[in-house]
Design an enzyme around this catalytic site. Structure first.
Site, PDB file in Angstrom:
ATOM      1  N   TYR A 142       0.858  -1.202   0.000  1.00  0.00           N
ATOM      2  CA  TYR A 142       0.000   0.000   0.000  1.00  0.00           C
ATOM      3  C   TYR A 142       0.887   1.242   0.000  1.00  0.00           C
ATOM      4  CZ  TYR A 142      -3.754  -3.209   0.760  1.00  0.00           C
ATOM      5  OH  TYR A 142      -4.646  -4.248   0.571  1.00  0.00           O
ATOM      6  N   SER A 143       0.624   2.150  -0.936  1.00  0.00           N
ATOM      7  CA  SER A 143       1.372   3.414  -0.981  1.00  0.00           C
ATOM      8  C   SER A 143       1.039   4.215   0.268  1.00  0.00           C
ATOM      9  CB  SER A 143       0.942   4.260  -2.183  1.00  0.00           C
ATOM     10  OG  SER A 143       0.985   3.505  -3.346  1.00  0.00           O
TER      11      SER A 143
ATOM     12  N   CYS B 219       0.331   7.328 -10.825  1.00  0.00           N
ATOM     13  CA  CYS B 219       0.087   6.332  -9.780  1.00  0.00           C
ATOM     14  C   CYS B 219      -1.392   5.958  -9.765  1.00  0.00           C
ATOM     15  CB  CYS B 219       0.526   6.881  -8.423  1.00  0.00           C
ATOM     16  SG  CYS B 219       0.522   5.614  -7.134  1.00  0.00           S
TER      17      CYS B 219
ATOM     18  N   GLU C  10       4.213   4.305 -10.942  1.00  0.00           N
ATOM     19  CA  GLU C  10       3.946   3.178 -10.034  1.00  0.00           C
ATOM     20  C   GLU C  10       2.467   2.823 -10.154  1.00  0.00           C
ATOM     21  OE1 GLU C  10       6.172   2.152  -6.361  1.00  0.00           O
ATOM     22  OE2 GLU C  10       4.344   2.937  -5.441  1.00  0.00           O
TER      23      GLU C  10
ATOM     24  N   TYR D 134      -0.552  -0.470 -10.264  1.00  0.00           N
ATOM     25  CA  TYR D 134      -0.762  -1.805  -9.695  1.00  0.00           C
ATOM     26  C   TYR D 134      -2.081  -2.402 -10.157  1.00  0.00           C
ATOM     27  CZ  TYR D 134      -2.604   1.670  -6.309  1.00  0.00           C
ATOM     28  OH  TYR D 134      -3.193   2.756  -5.710  1.00  0.00           O
TER      29      TYR D 134
END
Ligand code: FAD
Length: 364
Positions: free
Chosen positions: A141-142, A322, A362, A364
């Protein structure tokens, strides 16, 4: 006693940083777009005193956390994670949001330090449903807070977590047996619950700070906002003598609708206080239309400002992406098309941006 500031949550009343946090959030903010915000989301914020363009002093933070020369990395491993404690879990989207997103504050008591742009690993309790008899695997988790945390004391970490649910196309219903393991554990957690943490990890989204006057273009979809919330708090909310931000931070946030906006009050207050240094553009796919009459996605906003953005990139701006992996193809196609319209060969431009370390992704 804990005080909630609608975004800078749960500062201990009477704590060293309480007065400053209180003062930071006493201003009001202007809506950055024409769609009025639903009442429920604006109430506590609008209760503040309206002082247009009033800059409030930044919050003092314990500067020992500036001393490390390198970012902390993998201090806690999967086999021996740190046991943190949940401080708070708060749903931060309105009733008509698509899905649920929670802001989760975890107490690590200073034992899992991190820098802005890094991630934590979380191991949910229980067995791995795919491999009974073994523990759950780690999920990343960012981190959505600066190294100082929302309490400004360096002892907490905030995460922005979207609850993963499974929609069964056959029954046309959610199937709770297939819900996401870790996001549901986090969104259902209660203050005092133990949480196993690994990391911190990640270097891709560390905020480059050599030039405090640099331009940072941040593109987020949904929870991809997390690292940018951290950047922006560092730039505009905290008093960090070795990083006095005087550049431009330009945030593009894509979500489905107004109720799905994340940390909107916080961002709106920066826009009001630092109009020269912060730009904030929203793409609300289910509420706004793009120039062709279709749904407004983040790449459509990028397209709208493309000549300015290309100009900033030519001058050395950093650009960050992101959020969900699926955001990138649409963005890349748009950038390529727009580049070609301007007579730029996109592949060459992209490899130049990567070479210059201006391009940060980044997903996901
Ligand atoms: P899982 O249990 O891993 O399940 C994944 C999906 O599969 C779910 O949607 C679930 O419903 C579905 N599923 C389960 N069983 C079945 C089945 N039998 N058939 C079909 N589908 C099924 N997420 C955030 O919310 N916020 C962040 O800031 C964030 N940052 C990230 C940063 C990085 C670098 C990375 C790599 C990921 C990040 N993520 C973030 C994603 C996060 O790590 C998790 O992947 C996410 O929360 C889902 O994990 P989960 O355990 O809840 O779901």
């Amino acid at each position: 006693m804990l005080i909630s500031y609608h975004g800078a949550k749960q500062v201990k009343a009477g704590s060293r940083f309480d007065a400053e946090a209180r003062s930071f959030f006493s201003g009001d903010a202007l809506s950055p777009f024409s769609t009025p915000l639903p009442r429920q989301r604006t109430k506590s914020f609008r209760a503040g005193v309206v002082r247009a363009s009033t800059k409030v002093s930044k919050v003092k933070v314990p500067l020992e956390l500036e001393e490390a020369k390198e970012p902390p990395l993998n201090l806690w491993k999967n086999k021996a994670p740190y046991k943190g404690v949940i401080k708070s879990v708060e749903r931060i989207v309105g009733p008509n949001a698509t899905g649920e997103t929670c802001h989760i504050v975890i107490d690590h008591d200073g034992n899992v330090p991190y820098w802005e742009g890094q991630s934590y690993g979380i191991i949910a309790p229980g067995e791995n449903p795919k491999k009974p008899g073994t523990p759950n695997t780690v999920r990343l988790y960012s981190i959505a807070s600066t190294r100082y945390g929302d309490n400004f004391d360096g002892k907490t970490t905030s995460l922005c977590v979207r609850r993963a649910v499974y929609w069964d196309p056959e029954t046309q219903k959610e199937d709770p047996a297939k819900k996401g393991v870790c996001s549901n554990f986090l969104c259902d957690a209660k203050p005092g619950d133990e949480v196993q943490i690994t990391g911190p990890s990640g270097k891709v989204l560390l905020l480059p700070e050599e030039d405090p006057n640099a331009v940072h273009i941040m593109v987020a979809t949904g929870t991809g906002i997390a690292p940018y919330r951290a950047y922006l708090r560092r730039m505009f909310m905290e008093d960090v003598p070795n990083f006095q931000f005087g550049g431009l931070a330009w945030l593009f946030l894509g979500v489905a609708n107004t109720d799905s906006l994340l940390y909107h009050d916080e961002f709106s207050s920066y826009k009001e206080q630092y109009p020269e240094n912060f730009r904030y553009d929203l793409a609300l796919s289910r509420e706004q239309k793009n120039q062709r009459g279709g749904k407004m996605y983040v790449q459509d906003k990028i397209e709208e400002y493309s000549s300015e953005l290309f100009d900033l990139l030519d001058k050395g701006a950093h650009i960050y992406f992101c959020g969900l992996r699926g955001m990138m193809p649409g963005i890349q196609d748009t950038l390529k098309r727009v580049a070609e319209e301007q007579g730029i060969v996109w592949e060459e431009k992209l490899s130049q941006l990567k070479k210059n370390k201006q391009w940060h992704v980044e997903v996901y």
